[in-house]
Motif scaffolding. Structure first.
Motif, PDB file in Angstrom:
ATOM      1  N   UNK A 266       0.916  -1.278  -0.050  1.00  0.00           N
ATOM      2  CA  UNK A 266      -0.037   0.078  -0.083  1.00  0.00           C
ATOM      3  C   UNK A 266       0.864   1.208  -0.008  1.00  0.00           C
ATOM      4  N   UNK A 267       0.895   1.958  -0.970  1.00  0.00           N
ATOM      5  CA  UNK A 267       1.492   3.344  -1.273  1.00  0.00           C
ATOM      6  C   UNK A 267       1.489   4.129  -0.099  1.00  0.00           C
ATOM      7  N   UNK A 268       0.080   4.200   0.476  1.00  0.00           N
ATOM      8  CA  UNK A 268      -0.427   5.133   1.601  1.00  0.00           C
ATOM      9  C   UNK A 268      -0.095   4.663   2.841  1.00  0.00           C
ATOM     10  N   UNK A 269       0.618   3.425   2.992  1.00  0.00           N
ATOM     11  CA  UNK A 269       0.778   2.609   4.161  1.00  0.00           C
ATOM     12  C   UNK A 269       1.379   3.140   5.496  1.00  0.00           C
ATOM     13  N   UNK A 270       2.073   4.373   4.944  1.00  0.00           N
ATOM     14  CA  UNK A 270       2.788   5.396   6.371  1.00  0.00           C
ATOM     15  C   UNK A 270       1.754   6.235   6.849  1.00  0.00           C
ATOM     16  N   UNK A 271       0.537   6.357   6.058  1.00  0.00           N
ATOM     17  CA  UNK A 271      -0.675   7.350   6.694  1.00  0.00           C
ATOM     18  C   UNK A 271      -0.952   6.919   7.807  1.00  0.00           C
ATOM     19  N   UNK A 272      -0.973   7.660   8.871  1.00  0.00           N
ATOM     20  CA  UNK A 272      -1.628   7.344  10.249  1.00  0.00           C
ATOM     21  C   UNK A 272      -0.837   6.232  11.089  1.00  0.00           C
ATOM     22  N   UNK A 294      19.446   9.075   8.602  1.00  0.00           N
ATOM     23  CA  UNK A 294      18.345   8.690   9.378  1.00  0.00           C
ATOM     24  C   UNK A 294      17.390   9.804   9.697  1.00  0.00           C
ATOM     25  N   UNK A 295      17.558  10.711  10.068  1.00  0.00           N
ATOM     26  CA  UNK A 295      16.621  11.901  10.171  1.00  0.00           C
ATOM     27  C   UNK A 295      15.952  12.356   8.979  1.00  0.00           C
ATOM     28  N   UNK A 296      16.600  12.100   7.867  1.00  0.00           N
ATOM     29  CA  UNK A 296      15.807  12.500   6.636  1.00  0.00           C
ATOM     30  C   UNK A 296      14.862  11.565   6.309  1.00  0.00           C
ATOM     31  N   UNK A 297      15.275  10.054   6.517  1.00  0.00           N
ATOM     32  CA  UNK A 297      14.232   9.135   6.132  1.00  0.00           C
ATOM     33  C   UNK A 297      13.056   9.259   7.044  1.00  0.00           C
ATOM     34  N   UNK A 302       7.316  11.387   8.104  1.00  0.00           N
ATOM     35  CA  UNK A 302       6.211  12.271   8.319  1.00  0.00           C
ATOM     36  C   UNK A 302       5.625  12.931   7.337  1.00  0.00           C
ATOM     37  N   UNK A 303       6.174  13.566   6.294  1.00  0.00           N
ATOM     38  CA  UNK A 303       5.515  14.008   5.017  1.00  0.00           C
ATOM     39  C   UNK A 303       4.327  13.320   4.694  1.00  0.00           C
ATOM     40  N   UNK A 304       4.374  11.720   4.615  1.00  0.00           N
ATOM     41  CA  UNK A 304       3.406  11.028   4.221  1.00  0.00           C
ATOM     42  C   UNK A 304       2.430  10.399   5.090  1.00  0.00           C
ATOM     43  N   UNK A 305       2.354  11.061   6.119  1.00  0.00           N
ATOM     44  CA  UNK A 305       1.390  10.867   7.291  1.00  0.00           C
ATOM     45  C   UNK A 305       1.634  10.096   8.349  1.00  0.00           C
ATOM     46  N   UNK A 306       3.035   9.617   8.601  1.00  0.00           N
ATOM     47  CA  UNK A 306       3.274   8.986   9.705  1.00  0.00           C
ATOM     48  C   UNK A 306       3.196   9.778  10.946  1.00  0.00           C
ATOM     49  N   UNK A 307       2.879   9.056  12.208  1.00  0.00           N
ATOM     50  CA  UNK A 307       2.822   9.690  13.375  1.00  0.00           C
ATOM     51  C   UNK A 307       4.196   9.206  13.957  1.00  0.00           C
TER      52      UNK A 307
END
Length: 485
Positions: A266-272, A294-297, A302-307
């Motif tokens: 899922x390309x949106x798997x990071x979201x939430x 690492x911090x760049x990763x 974050x930009x793609x929705x990860x908390x």
């Protein structure tokens, strides 16, 4: 225009095979040409230990089957390299990189090799590895074996390859095969995956059968996919997963295997997703350059929705010390494996291996065999030592219950994020899954990855996160293979 083999994915190859642009026989010939000209000549990367003498016949047979009956599935006609501790009941040896077992033939395929053949995969050959999964001696370089010599890192010759699935990772990175199978006891998929800029999936112990794999630890060993993309790794994982009643660990996954792990690409798997970063202890060996990567990763996530929960420290991290578990389990596990070799096998025990090495010191003891000797003479092989029993229980407490389980419950996390493979010691002792994904390169061209980890049988979540991060970052680059200068 000829098919471009470099960085070709399984979907790319299947499309070319289906259209008639290429055949599996032609594909094998292209990989063999690269192995000859780059792995064995020129740069002499030395990642491939042995070629299956029947590989072209197998490929051609699968081409005929495709034409007459159609493909069996996504792995039909795909060349795979196996780490040299995985049994093949064919004309290839299974030696764990050792000269003591250089003439050892398995009587039958490992369970996962049966699964690969049933899926129509082509067993291209065996990959070089750190001898006896880096449990031969204390000072052996990763990627070295007496039988195969030293595997080189194609990105930077002064950088280690990581062990012990060095050949499996490097061969994939260099496009000597489409995908490969490695094994891990403590970092042996994640470490070379990190250093070869490849995807490495270290599954939950019990998800994939260990039957027919030359062992190191009965409690920590597992096989796993290595690939250039998350999709390819997951397609390989689909084939490797299956219920093997002869492996007691598989009972822990009853009802937890998925029919198709590609459902979680899922390309949106990071979201939430809630991802915790255990900053304490696990970042102490990072260079400033690696920390920036690492911090760049993390910023991309974050930009793609990860908390991001930072820090999400593991309270037991500094309590996890040396454990006698592997030392004790090695002798018991290896002797059981060797006892099952064919009637003509000359090596039947760990002591036989030690004696062979002592009789051929120039060829086998370049770095010594201190760990083999310790395992033979300092353990009973019956797992009755009090220190073993106590250490095994303590490992589970510190790594599972009070370690990963506790921090994930405290912060309601979906996964933990480690730099490189630095979390392997705790995740391996817990028997928990991890996926390493490329996250960039240092100025010297050395690969750097990040590792997603979670609790047992959480592969679906890890696949979502790894795939989403890969798709949004696209860090992987093929090595130039022109020069190490």
């Amino acid at each position: 225009m000829s098919f471009e083999i470099v960085e070709a994915t399984i979907p790319d190859i299947q499309a070319a095979l289906d259209s008639g642009e290429m055949t599996s026989k032609g594909l094998v010939l292209m990989y063999l040409d690269r192995i000859a000209n780059i792995d064995k000549l020129g740069l002499t990367i030395n990642s491939v230990l042995e070629i299956n003498p029947d590989t072209l016949f197998i490929a051609e047979s699968l081409d005929v089957e495709r034409a007459v009956q159609g493909p069996r599935g996504p792995m039909h006609g795909i060349p795979v390299l196996l780490k040299d501790n995985i049994n093949t009941g064919d004309k290839m040896h299974t030696s764990a990189g050792s000269l003591a077992l250089a003439n050892s033939y398995a009587t039958k395929d490992a369970f996962i090799v049966q699964k690969l053949r049933e899926a129509g995969a082509i067993i291209l050959g065996k990959a070089n590895m750190t001898e006896f999964a880096n449990f031969m001696t204390n000072n052996m370089p990763s990627g070295y074996s007496s039988r195969g010599g030293q595997v080189l890192n194609p990105y930077n010759i002064s950088t280690p390859t990581g062990g012990s699935s060095a050949g499996s990772g490097v061969a994939v990175a260099c496009n000597f095969c489409t995908v490969s199978v490695g094994t891990e006891t403590s970092g042996s998929i994640l470490n070379p995956g990190n250093l070869s800029s490849t995807i490495g999936i270290k599954p939950t112990v019990g998800l994939i059968s260990r039957s027919g794999i030359l062992p190191l630890s009965s409690s920590q060993d597992t096989a796993g996919p290595m690939a250039r993309t998350v999709t390819d790794a997951v397609l390989l994982l689909n084939v490797l997963v299956g219920v093997d009643e002869s492996d007691p660990a598989m009972g822990t996954g009853l009802g937890k295997q998925c029919a198709d792990y590609t459902d979680f690409l899922n390309k949106d798997g990071l979201r939430g997703a809630r991802i915790g970063i255990p900053r304490d202890y696990y970042f102490e060996e990072l260079t400033e350059e690696q920390l920036i990567l690492f911090n760049n990763a993390v910023d991309i996530m974050k930009q793609h929705g990860a908390v991001i929960v930072d820090p999400a420290n593991i309270k037991t991290a500094r309590e996890i010390k040396y454990s006698s578990v592997i030392l004790n389990e090695f002798k018991a596990s290896l002797n059981a494996y060797l006892s099952q070799l064919g009637p003509h096998a000359s090596i039947r025990s760990l002591k036989d291996i030690i004696d062979f090495n002592n009789n051929h010191p120039m060829e086998t003891l370049r770095y010594g065999q201190t760990l083999l000797v310790q395992a033979e003479y300092n353990t009973s092989g019956t797992l009755t030592e009090p220190n073993y029993i106590h250490d095994r229980a303590l490992d589970l407490k510190l790594c599972q219950q009070d370690g990963i389980d506790a921090v994930m419950k405290e912060h309601n996390l979906d996964a933990l994020l480690f730099p490189a493979d630095f979390g392997a010691r705790i995740t391996s002792r817990a028997g928990y899954p991890s996926i390493v994904v490329p996250a960039g390169y240092t100025a010297a061209g050395v690969p750097f990855g990040v590792t997603f980890s979670a609790r047992a049988y959480c592969e679906p979540m890890l696949i979502k996160l790894a795939y989403s991060f890969e798709q949004h970052s696209q860090f992987r680059e093929a090595p130039s293979l022109k020069s190490f200068l």
